[in-house]
Write a protein that holds these residues in place. Structure first.
Motif, PDB file in Angstrom:
ATOM      1  N   ALA A 212       5.192 -19.712  15.118  1.00 50.20           N
ATOM      2  CA  ALA A 212       4.781 -19.291  16.461  1.00 50.20           C
ATOM      3  C   ALA A 212       4.323 -20.496  17.282  1.00 50.20           C
ATOM      4  O   ALA A 212       3.684 -21.406  16.763  1.00 50.20           O
ATOM      5  N   ARG A 213       4.653 -20.466  18.545  1.00 48.12           N
ATOM      6  CA  ARG A 213       4.252 -21.559  19.448  1.00 48.12           C
ATOM      7  C   ARG A 213       2.837 -21.294  19.947  1.00 48.12           C
ATOM      8  O   ARG A 213       2.616 -20.938  21.097  1.00 48.12           O
ATOM      9  N   LEU A 214       1.902 -21.464  19.015  1.00 43.06           N
ATOM     10  CA  LEU A 214       0.489 -21.233  19.272  1.00 43.06           C
ATOM     11  C   LEU A 214      -0.295 -22.428  18.762  1.00 43.06           C
ATOM     12  O   LEU A 214       0.224 -23.228  17.971  1.00 43.06           O
ATOM     13  N   ASP A 215      -1.551 -22.527  19.166  1.00 45.00           N
ATOM     14  CA  ASP A 215      -2.398 -23.578  18.602  1.00 45.00           C
ATOM     15  C   ASP A 215      -2.679 -23.239  17.135  1.00 45.00           C
ATOM     16  O   ASP A 215      -2.427 -22.122  16.681  1.00 45.00           O
ATOM     17  N   ASP A 216      -3.180 -24.203  16.396  1.00 43.99           N
ATOM     18  CA  ASP A 216      -3.373 -24.034  14.945  1.00 43.99           C
ATOM     19  C   ASP A 216      -4.270 -22.847  14.596  1.00 43.99           C
ATOM     20  O   ASP A 216      -3.991 -22.108  13.653  1.00 43.99           O
ATOM     21  N   THR A 217      -5.342 -22.661  15.343  1.00 36.98           N
ATOM     22  CA  THR A 217      -6.268 -21.562  15.067  1.00 36.98           C
ATOM     23  C   THR A 217      -5.592 -20.220  15.285  1.00 36.98           C
ATOM     24  O   THR A 217      -5.696 -19.312  14.454  1.00 36.98           O
ATOM     25  N   SER A 218      -4.871 -20.074  16.376  1.00 38.99           N
ATOM     26  CA  SER A 218      -4.192 -18.809  16.669  1.00 38.99           C
ATOM     27  C   SER A 218      -3.086 -18.530  15.663  1.00 38.99           C
ATOM     28  O   SER A 218      -2.893 -17.387  15.245  1.00 38.99           O
ATOM     29  N   ARG A 219      -2.385 -19.570  15.246  1.00 41.32           N
ATOM     30  CA  ARG A 219      -1.323 -19.400  14.249  1.00 41.32           C
ATOM     31  C   ARG A 219      -1.933 -18.962  12.910  1.00 41.32           C
ATOM     32  O   ARG A 219      -1.413 -18.065  12.242  1.00 41.32           O
ATOM     33  N   ALA A 220      -3.061 -19.536  12.532  1.00 47.12           N
ATOM     34  CA  ALA A 220      -3.738 -19.144  11.298  1.00 47.12           C
ATOM     35  C   ALA A 220      -4.231 -17.701  11.391  1.00 47.12           C
ATOM     36  O   ALA A 220      -4.082 -16.926  10.439  1.00 47.12           O
TER      37      ALA A 220
ATOM     38  N   TYR B 240      -2.969 -15.338  13.230  1.00 48.80           N
ATOM     39  CA  TYR B 240      -1.762 -14.498  13.210  1.00 48.80           C
ATOM     40  C   TYR B 240      -1.329 -14.256  11.761  1.00 48.80           C
ATOM     41  O   TYR B 240      -1.083 -13.124  11.350  1.00 48.80           O
ATOM     42  N   LEU B 241      -1.279 -15.309  10.961  1.00 45.57           N
ATOM     43  CA  LEU B 241      -0.865 -15.165   9.571  1.00 45.57           C
ATOM     44  C   LEU B 241      -1.876 -14.324   8.788  1.00 45.57           C
ATOM     45  O   LEU B 241      -1.490 -13.419   8.039  1.00 45.57           O
ATOM     46  N   LEU B 242      -3.171 -14.580   8.961  1.00 43.66           N
ATOM     47  CA  LEU B 242      -4.187 -13.808   8.245  1.00 43.66           C
ATOM     48  C   LEU B 242      -4.160 -12.341   8.641  1.00 43.66           C
ATOM     49  O   LEU B 242      -4.328 -11.458   7.796  1.00 43.66           O
ATOM     50  N   SER B 243      -3.932 -12.062   9.898  1.00 46.75           N
ATOM     51  CA  SER B 243      -3.829 -10.677  10.361  1.00 46.75           C
ATOM     52  C   SER B 243      -2.656  -9.979   9.690  1.00 46.75           C
ATOM     53  O   SER B 243      -2.773  -8.840   9.216  1.00 46.75           O
ATOM     54  N   THR B 244      -1.538 -10.656   9.625  1.00 48.49           N
ATOM     55  CA  THR B 244      -0.343 -10.109   8.984  1.00 48.49           C
ATOM     56  C   THR B 244      -0.592  -9.850   7.496  1.00 48.49           C
ATOM     57  O   THR B 244      -0.206  -8.811   6.964  1.00 48.49           O
ATOM     58  N   LEU B 245      -1.274 -10.774   6.838  1.00 42.22           N
ATOM     59  CA  LEU B 245      -1.574 -10.616   5.416  1.00 42.22           C
ATOM     60  C   LEU B 245      -2.510  -9.435   5.173  1.00 42.22           C
ATOM     61  O   LEU B 245      -2.289  -8.646   4.256  1.00 42.22           O
ATOM     62  N   ALA B 246      -3.545  -9.317   5.998  1.00 38.65           N
ATOM     63  CA  ALA B 246      -4.502  -8.216   5.817  1.00 38.65           C
ATOM     64  C   ALA B 246      -3.823  -6.866   5.988  1.00 38.65           C
ATOM     65  O   ALA B 246      -4.073  -5.931   5.228  1.00 38.65           O
ATOM     66  N   THR B 247      -2.952  -6.760   6.965  1.00 42.93           N
ATOM     67  CA  THR B 247      -2.242  -5.499   7.175  1.00 42.93           C
ATOM     68  C   THR B 247      -1.313  -5.210   6.005  1.00 42.93           C
ATOM     69  O   THR B 247      -1.217  -4.069   5.552  1.00 42.93           O
ATOM     70  N   SER B 248      -0.661  -6.231   5.480  1.00 45.48           N
ATOM     71  CA  SER B 248       0.209  -6.048   4.321  1.00 45.48           C
ATOM     72  C   SER B 248      -0.591  -5.564   3.118  1.00 45.48           C
ATOM     73  O   SER B 248      -0.178  -4.636   2.413  1.00 45.48           O
ATOM     74  N   VAL B 249      -1.735  -6.170   2.877  1.00 48.92           N
ATOM     75  CA  VAL B 249      -2.586  -5.764   1.757  1.00 48.92           C
ATOM     76  C   VAL B 249      -3.092  -4.341   1.981  1.00 48.92           C
ATOM     77  O   VAL B 249      -3.138  -3.533   1.052  1.00 48.92           O
ATOM     78  N   ASN B 250      -3.461  -4.013   3.214  1.00 42.97           N
ATOM     79  CA  ASN B 250      -3.934  -2.663   3.529  1.00 42.97           C
ATOM     80  C   ASN B 250      -2.878  -1.621   3.167  1.00 42.97           C
ATOM     81  O   ASN B 250      -3.193  -0.551   2.674  1.00 42.97           O
ATOM     82  N   ARG B 251      -1.632  -1.939   3.393  1.00 43.16           N
ATOM     83  CA  ARG B 251      -0.555  -0.988   3.115  1.00 43.16           C
ATOM     84  C   ARG B 251      -0.312  -0.792   1.625  1.00 43.16           C
ATOM     85  O   ARG B 251       0.226   0.221   1.207  1.00 43.16           O
ATOM     86  N   THR B 252      -0.701  -1.770   0.811  1.00 45.11           N
ATOM     87  CA  THR B 252      -0.431  -1.675  -0.625  1.00 45.11           C
ATOM     88  C   THR B 252      -1.672  -1.381  -1.461  1.00 45.11           C
ATOM     89  O   THR B 252      -1.538  -0.973  -2.608  1.00 45.11           O
ATOM     90  N   ALA B 253      -2.859  -1.602  -0.913  1.00 47.23           N
ATOM     91  CA  ALA B 253      -4.097  -1.363  -1.662  1.00 47.23           C
ATOM     92  C   ALA B 253      -4.668  -0.005  -1.271  1.00 47.23           C
ATOM     93  O   ALA B 253      -5.156   0.170  -0.161  1.00 47.23           O
TER      94      ALA B 253
ATOM     95  N   ALA C 217       5.884 -14.127   7.500  1.00 51.55           N
ATOM     96  CA  ALA C 217       5.173 -15.401   7.389  1.00 51.55           C
ATOM     97  C   ALA C 217       5.825 -16.448   8.294  1.00 51.55           C
ATOM     98  O   ALA C 217       5.127 -17.210   8.966  1.00 51.55           O
ATOM     99  N   GLN C 218       7.153 -16.468   8.321  1.00 53.80           N
ATOM    100  CA  GLN C 218       7.850 -17.437   9.170  1.00 53.80           C
ATOM    101  C   GLN C 218       7.530 -17.228  10.643  1.00 53.80           C
ATOM    102  O   GLN C 218       7.338 -18.190  11.383  1.00 53.80           O
ATOM    103  N   LEU C 219       7.458 -15.964  11.067  1.00 55.01           N
ATOM    104  CA  LEU C 219       7.095 -15.691  12.466  1.00 55.01           C
ATOM    105  C   LEU C 219       5.732 -16.269  12.798  1.00 55.01           C
ATOM    106  O   LEU C 219       5.545 -16.884  13.857  1.00 55.01           O
ATOM    107  N   ALA C 220       4.775 -16.058  11.905  1.00 54.40           N
ATOM    108  CA  ALA C 220       3.424 -16.559  12.144  1.00 54.40           C
ATOM    109  C   ALA C 220       3.381 -18.090  12.088  1.00 54.40           C
ATOM    110  O   ALA C 220       2.795 -18.734  12.959  1.00 54.40           O
TER     111      ALA C 220
END
Length: 106
Positions: free
Chosen positions: A60-68, A70-83, A54-57
């Motif tokens: 990140a030195r990105l615009d707000d949309t890209s940072r959001a 990035y975080l959502l992508s990371t969350l979806a992959t995390s959920v995919n691994r556990t669901a 979460a801290q990486l996302a």
């Protein structure tokens, strides 16, 4: 606000597993010590802002949309691994829809 905007554009799209996109208002960014990226409590997703991924996302030195995105992508992959019900193909579809939404917002 950017997180919810992107989720609104992705949520409910054909073929997307609803488990990969939390309901409106159900995503909570909290400080919880960094042990687990996301804890799902019924429909609520509690995202630990102190977790390294979460801290990486968030830092990140990105615009707000890209940072959001990035975080959502990371969350979806995390959920995919556990669901167990969520497939890699559904995760890939979420990622594609998220990229499309971010490009349209950006």
């Amino acid at each position: 606000p950017r997180l919810e905007t992107l989720l609104t554009r992705v949520r409910g799209r054909k073929g997307l597993d609803p488990a990969l996109a939390p309901r409106r208002g159900a995503l909570r960014l909290e400080k919880a010590g960094g042990a687990a990226l996301v804890a799902r409590d019924g429909p609520v997703w509690r995202v630990d802002s102190e977790h390294p991924a979460a801290q990486l996302a968030l830092d990140a030195r990105l615009d707000d949309t890209s940072r959001a995105a990035y975080l959502l992508s990371t969350l979806a992959t995390s959920v995919n691994r556990t669901a167990a019900a969520t497939t890699d193909a559904e995760d890939a579809l979420f990622q594609a829809l998220l990229a499309e939404a971010a490009a349209e917002e950006g």
